[in-house]
Write an enzyme that holds these catalytic residues in place. Structure first.
Site, PDB file in Angstrom:
ATOM      1  N   LYS A  45      -2.190   6.269 -48.670  1.00 36.36           N
ATOM      2  CA  LYS A  45      -1.832   7.489 -47.956  1.00 36.36           C
ATOM      3  C   LYS A  45      -0.860   7.162 -46.828  1.00 36.36           C
ATOM      4  O   LYS A  45      -1.004   6.157 -46.154  1.00 36.36           O
ATOM      5  CB  LYS A  45      -3.089   8.150 -47.395  1.00 36.36           C
ATOM      6  CG  LYS A  45      -2.862   9.528 -46.819  1.00 36.36           C
ATOM      7  CD  LYS A  45      -2.559   9.516 -45.342  1.00 36.36           C
ATOM      8  CE  LYS A  45      -3.694   9.006 -44.514  1.00 36.36           C
ATOM      9  NZ  LYS A  45      -3.421   9.102 -43.056  1.00 36.36           N
ATOM     10  N   HIS A  50       2.194   9.045 -43.858  1.00 34.77           N
ATOM     11  CA  HIS A  50       2.851  10.215 -43.273  1.00 34.77           C
ATOM     12  C   HIS A  50       4.374  10.057 -43.250  1.00 34.77           C
ATOM     13  O   HIS A  50       5.071  10.944 -42.752  1.00 34.77           O
ATOM     14  CB  HIS A  50       2.387  10.420 -41.834  1.00 34.77           C
ATOM     15  CG  HIS A  50       0.916  10.666 -41.705  1.00 34.77           C
ATOM     16  ND1 HIS A  50       0.290  11.756 -42.264  1.00 34.77           N
ATOM     17  CD2 HIS A  50      -0.061   9.962 -41.069  1.00 34.77           C
ATOM     18  CE1 HIS A  50      -1.005  11.717 -41.970  1.00 34.77           C
ATOM     19  NE2 HIS A  50      -1.241  10.646 -41.270  1.00 34.77           N
ATOM     20  N   ARG A  97       1.520  21.531 -45.561  1.00 32.09           N
ATOM     21  CA  ARG A  97       0.647  22.515 -44.919  1.00 32.09           C
ATOM     22  C   ARG A  97       1.475  23.350 -43.952  1.00 32.09           C
ATOM     23  O   ARG A  97       2.447  22.857 -43.369  1.00 32.09           O
ATOM     24  CB  ARG A  97      -0.477  21.814 -44.163  1.00 32.09           C
ATOM     25  CG  ARG A  97      -1.565  22.749 -43.630  1.00 32.09           C
ATOM     26  CD  ARG A  97      -2.639  21.971 -42.897  1.00 32.09           C
ATOM     27  NE  ARG A  97      -3.768  22.820 -42.528  1.00 32.09           N
ATOM     28  CZ  ARG A  97      -4.818  22.405 -41.821  1.00 32.09           C
ATOM     29  NH1 ARG A  97      -4.879  21.150 -41.408  1.00 32.09           N
ATOM     30  NH2 ARG A  97      -5.803  23.234 -41.529  1.00 32.09           N
ATOM     31  N   SER A 135      -4.087  21.535 -35.582  1.00 28.12           N
ATOM     32  CA  SER A 135      -4.929  20.425 -36.014  1.00 28.12           C
ATOM     33  C   SER A 135      -4.511  19.108 -35.355  1.00 28.12           C
ATOM     34  O   SER A 135      -5.359  18.326 -34.901  1.00 28.12           O
ATOM     35  CB  SER A 135      -4.861  20.295 -37.542  1.00 28.12           C
ATOM     36  OG  SER A 135      -5.744  19.298 -37.995  1.00 28.12           O
ATOM     37  N   TYR A 158      -1.650  22.527 -48.964  1.00 29.06           N
ATOM     38  CA  TYR A 158      -3.014  22.566 -48.447  1.00 29.06           C
ATOM     39  C   TYR A 158      -3.674  23.896 -48.804  1.00 29.06           C
ATOM     40  O   TYR A 158      -4.853  23.951 -49.164  1.00 29.06           O
ATOM     41  CB  TYR A 158      -2.957  22.380 -46.932  1.00 29.06           C
ATOM     42  CG  TYR A 158      -4.296  22.223 -46.254  1.00 29.06           C
ATOM     43  CD1 TYR A 158      -4.940  20.990 -46.211  1.00 29.06           C
ATOM     44  CD2 TYR A 158      -4.911  23.299 -45.623  1.00 29.06           C
ATOM     45  CE1 TYR A 158      -6.158  20.832 -45.566  1.00 29.06           C
ATOM     46  CE2 TYR A 158      -6.129  23.149 -44.980  1.00 29.06           C
ATOM     47  CZ  TYR A 158      -6.742  21.914 -44.948  1.00 29.06           C
ATOM     48  OH  TYR A 158      -7.947  21.769 -44.311  1.00 29.06           O
ATOM     49  N   SER A 194     -15.253  18.416 -51.720  1.00 31.44           N
ATOM     50  CA  SER A 194     -15.251  19.628 -50.902  1.00 31.44           C
ATOM     51  C   SER A 194     -15.254  19.280 -49.421  1.00 31.44           C
ATOM     52  O   SER A 194     -15.725  18.212 -49.013  1.00 31.44           O
ATOM     53  CB  SER A 194     -16.474  20.492 -51.231  1.00 31.44           C
ATOM     54  OG  SER A 194     -17.670  19.855 -50.809  1.00 31.44           O
ATOM     55  N   PHE A 195     -14.751  20.192 -48.621  1.00 29.02           N
ATOM     56  CA  PHE A 195     -14.691  19.956 -47.181  1.00 29.02           C
ATOM     57  C   PHE A 195     -16.085  19.721 -46.600  1.00 29.02           C
ATOM     58  O   PHE A 195     -16.291  18.816 -45.795  1.00 29.02           O
ATOM     59  CB  PHE A 195     -14.029  21.138 -46.478  1.00 29.02           C
ATOM     60  CG  PHE A 195     -13.957  20.962 -44.990  1.00 29.02           C
ATOM     61  CD1 PHE A 195     -12.944  20.212 -44.408  1.00 29.02           C
ATOM     62  CD2 PHE A 195     -14.906  21.543 -44.159  1.00 29.02           C
ATOM     63  CE1 PHE A 195     -12.886  20.031 -43.036  1.00 29.02           C
ATOM     64  CE2 PHE A 195     -14.854  21.373 -42.783  1.00 29.02           C
ATOM     65  CZ  PHE A 195     -13.842  20.622 -42.226  1.00 29.02           C
ATOM     66  N   ARG A 218     -12.597  18.899 -39.054  1.00 31.37           N
ATOM     67  CA  ARG A 218     -12.907  19.859 -38.008  1.00 31.37           C
ATOM     68  C   ARG A 218     -13.250  21.242 -38.546  1.00 31.37           C
ATOM     69  O   ARG A 218     -14.323  21.772 -38.299  1.00 31.37           O
ATOM     70  CB  ARG A 218     -11.724  19.942 -37.030  1.00 31.37           C
ATOM     71  CG  ARG A 218     -12.045  20.466 -35.653  1.00 31.37           C
ATOM     72  CD  ARG A 218     -10.843  20.302 -34.744  1.00 31.37           C
ATOM     73  NE  ARG A 218      -9.680  20.973 -35.293  1.00 31.37           N
ATOM     74  CZ  ARG A 218      -9.368  22.249 -35.062  1.00 31.37           C
ATOM     75  NH1 ARG A 218     -10.134  22.980 -34.290  1.00 31.37           N
ATOM     76  NH2 ARG A 218      -8.286  22.788 -35.600  1.00 31.37           N
ATOM     77  N   LYS A 219     -12.314  21.885 -39.261  1.00 30.39           N
ATOM     78  CA  LYS A 219     -12.553  23.226 -39.789  1.00 30.39           C
ATOM     79  C   LYS A 219     -12.265  23.334 -41.284  1.00 30.39           C
ATOM     80  O   LYS A 219     -12.978  24.001 -42.021  1.00 30.39           O
ATOM     81  CB  LYS A 219     -11.710  24.255 -39.035  1.00 30.39           C
ATOM     82  CG  LYS A 219     -12.194  24.528 -37.615  1.00 30.39           C
ATOM     83  CD  LYS A 219     -11.459  25.714 -37.009  1.00 30.39           C
ATOM     84  CE  LYS A 219     -12.019  26.062 -35.643  1.00 30.39           C
ATOM     85  NZ  LYS A 219     -11.326  27.241 -35.056  1.00 30.39           N
TER      86      LYS A 219
END
Length: 236
Positions: free
Chosen positions: A61, A63, A85, A93, A147, A182-183, A200-201
């Site tokens: 991974k 960036h 995203r 975020s 996303y 899953s989140f 976080r969310k």
């Protein structure tokens, strides 16, 4: 989502250098946890030796923007998955990660929004990052995801990734994999550091909870200007 990609990837095998990797490219804070590489910080994190000693197949991974990719990547042409995203959620975020998590930013969230739109944040400009990879969307070894798509229909997106990686799984296995990735499950599996929860969310449009109408308007105008010549559009 990153964990599911890693599990899907397990039955692929490329012998040469970068061909032993599935590269997952994304702008900062698009929802994928680190495996072995974290861009320029790879050596600092002591992960280079671990990466070199990890057998094929591997999922990496990063960036990094397109122009900073290793040259051999274009010669070997491993599978590349890019996740974009919407910039408003990215900004919110990332602010929480550097402010609450790493504690390297002491300004307000509005200060960070201004820096983001002024292209003065890590891996900026966001629009250039996304647009450069969008140009590769039709390459055989490249998969462009968002996303928002991943959240909207996780099962179909997992199937899409499996097909792209030429992995063969039954419906039941893919359903199990979708649930594993899953989140909520990732949040349970992740151990918070310094009381900061990386997961976080995990939702699209979370910026509505923390961004004023004025800044939403600023971001929308900023996005319209920089994406006006592209057929790529964010869902929100």
């Amino acid at each position: 989502m990153g964990y599911s990609i890693s599990k899907i990837r397990h039955n692929m095998d490329h012998e040469h250098c970068l061909a032993t990797k599935t590269w997952i490219r994304l702008f900062k804070r698009t929802g994928t946890p680190t495996y072995f590489e974290r861009d320029a910080f790879l050596v600092d994190y002591g992960q280079l030796e671990k990466l070199n000693n990890t057998p094929s197949p591997r999922a990496i991974k990063s960036h990094l923007p397109l122009h900073l990719l290793p040259v051999d990547l274009w010669r070997v042409q491993p599978k590349i998955i890019y996740i974009a995203r919407n910039p408003k959620d990215v900004a919110v975020s990332t602010f929480h990660m550097i402010s609450d998590g790493h504690k390297i930013f002491s300004g307000s969230i509005e200060d960070y929004f201004d820096l983001f739109m002024d292209n003065r944040t890590l891996f900026a400009p966001h629009y250039a990052h996304v647009l450069a990879y969008w140009e590769l969307r039709n390459w055989d070894n490249f998969l462009f995801l968002t996303y928002e798509q991943l959240l909207n229909d996780r099962f179909d997106e997992v199937k899409k990734i499996a097909k792209f990686l030429e992995s063969k799984y039954g419906e039941d296995e893919l359903k199990q994999l979708t649930e594993y990735a899953s989140f909520g499950n990732m949040q349970k599996l992740h151990i918070p550091k310094n009381d900061y929860q990386f997961f976080r969310k995990g939702k699209a449009g979370g910026f509505f909870d923390e961004m004023t109408e004025n800044y939403i308007k600023k971001f929308d105008e900023w996005t319209t200007v920089h994406f006006k010549d592209s057929d790529f559009k964010f869902a929100i």
